[in-house]
Scaffold this motif. Sequence first.
Motif, PDB file in Angstrom:
ATOM      1  N   PRO A  34       0.908  -1.339  -0.196  1.00 42.10           N
ATOM      2  CA  PRO A  34      -0.016   0.025   0.036  1.00 42.10           C
ATOM      3  C   PRO A  34       0.937   1.146   0.165  1.00 42.10           C
ATOM      4  CG  PRO A  34       0.068  -1.062   2.127  1.00 42.10           C
ATOM      5  CD  PRO A  34       0.914  -1.878   1.279  1.00 42.10           C
ATOM      6  N   PRO A  35       0.333   2.239  -0.484  1.00 40.08           N
ATOM      7  CA  PRO A  35       1.099   3.745  -0.420  1.00 40.08           C
ATOM      8  C   PRO A  35       1.299   3.924   0.811  1.00 40.08           C
ATOM      9  CG  PRO A  35      -0.893   3.940  -1.825  1.00 40.08           C
ATOM     10  CD  PRO A  35      -1.037   2.304  -1.246  1.00 40.08           C
ATOM     11  N   GLY A  36       2.363   4.679   1.494  1.00 39.08           N
ATOM     12  CA  GLY A  36       2.703   5.080   2.704  1.00 39.08           C
ATOM     13  C   GLY A  36       4.036   4.520   3.265  1.00 39.08           C
ATOM     14  N   GLU A  65       1.566   8.967   0.855  1.00 40.73           N
ATOM     15  CA  GLU A  65       3.129   8.976   0.805  1.00 40.73           C
ATOM     16  C   GLU A  65       3.594   9.975   1.289  1.00 40.73           C
ATOM     17  OE1 GLU A  65       5.306   6.598  -0.411  1.00 40.73           O
ATOM     18  OE2 GLU A  65       4.038   5.379  -1.530  1.00 40.73           O
ATOM     19  N   ALA A  66       3.166  11.475   1.175  1.00 41.70           N
ATOM     20  CA  ALA A  66       3.510  12.488   1.620  1.00 41.70           C
ATOM     21  C   ALA A  66       3.196  12.441   3.341  1.00 41.70           C
ATOM     22  CB  ALA A  66       2.866  13.657   1.233  1.00 41.70           C
ATOM     23  N   THR A  67       2.307  12.076   3.776  1.00 44.30           N
ATOM     24  CA  THR A  67       1.997  11.792   5.305  1.00 44.30           C
ATOM     25  C   THR A  67       2.834  10.890   5.803  1.00 44.30           C
ATOM     26  OG1 THR A  67      -0.291  12.554   4.624  1.00 44.30           O
ATOM     27  CG2 THR A  67       0.204  11.297   6.701  1.00 44.30           C
ATOM     28  N   ILE A  70       6.202  12.655   6.339  1.00 42.63           N
ATOM     29  CA  ILE A  70       6.140  13.641   7.198  1.00 42.63           C
ATOM     30  C   ILE A  70       6.187  12.976   8.721  1.00 42.63           C
ATOM     31  CG2 ILE A  70       4.684  15.421   8.455  1.00 42.63           C
ATOM     32  CD1 ILE A  70       3.956  16.068   5.458  1.00 42.63           C
ATOM     33  N   ARG A  71       5.386  11.690   8.938  1.00 40.10           N
ATOM     34  CA  ARG A  71       5.450  11.136  10.305  1.00 40.10           C
ATOM     35  C   ARG A  71       6.624  10.581  10.415  1.00 40.10           C
ATOM     36  NH1 ARG A  71      -0.402   8.174   9.548  1.00 40.10           N
ATOM     37  NH2 ARG A  71      -1.819  10.063  10.258  1.00 40.10           N
ATOM     38  N   ARG A  72       7.376  10.068   9.504  1.00 36.33           N
ATOM     39  CA  ARG A  72       8.734   9.505   9.879  1.00 36.33           C
ATOM     40  C   ARG A  72       9.629  10.455  10.124  1.00 36.33           C
ATOM     41  NH1 ARG A  72       7.379   6.162   5.159  1.00 36.33           N
ATOM     42  NH2 ARG A  72       8.426   7.662   3.855  1.00 36.33           N
ATOM     43  N   GLY A  73       9.665  11.872   9.621  1.00 34.58           N
ATOM     44  CA  GLY A  73      10.323  12.763   9.883  1.00 34.58           C
ATOM     45  C   GLY A  73      10.158  13.512  11.391  1.00 34.58           C
ATOM     46  N   LEU A  74       8.810  13.295  11.740  1.00 29.88           N
ATOM     47  CA  LEU A  74       8.588  13.870  13.123  1.00 29.88           C
ATOM     48  C   LEU A  74       8.775  12.670  14.169  1.00 29.88           C
ATOM     49  CD1 LEU A  74       4.944  15.198  12.647  1.00 29.88           C
ATOM     50  CD2 LEU A  74       7.232  16.419  12.868  1.00 29.88           C
TER      51      LEU A  74
END
Length: 79
Positions: A34-36, A65-67, A70-74
């Motif tokens: 799945p995307p993500g 994918e963008a979310t 961002i979550r991985r970065g946070l």
Amino acid sequence: MNETPDIGALVADTRSERLAIVTDVADRRLTLRPPGGPGNEEWQAMPAHVREADPAETLRAQTAEATAVIRRGLTDQAV
């Protein structure tokens, strides 16, 4: 889908009704996720059971994918 999609293609799995990115093609089977991003469950499908994602599905996948990025970065910053 008459042709085997390329690795990295965004497809809709018509059997599971899920959007997926093709990650591998082997023995006439597609490996999908799945995307993500990584860490999500992968599954297999036959090329006949997928179709090219439509524009609305593509936008939804790009958002997922963008979310995930961002979550991985946070998460990385919190550690």
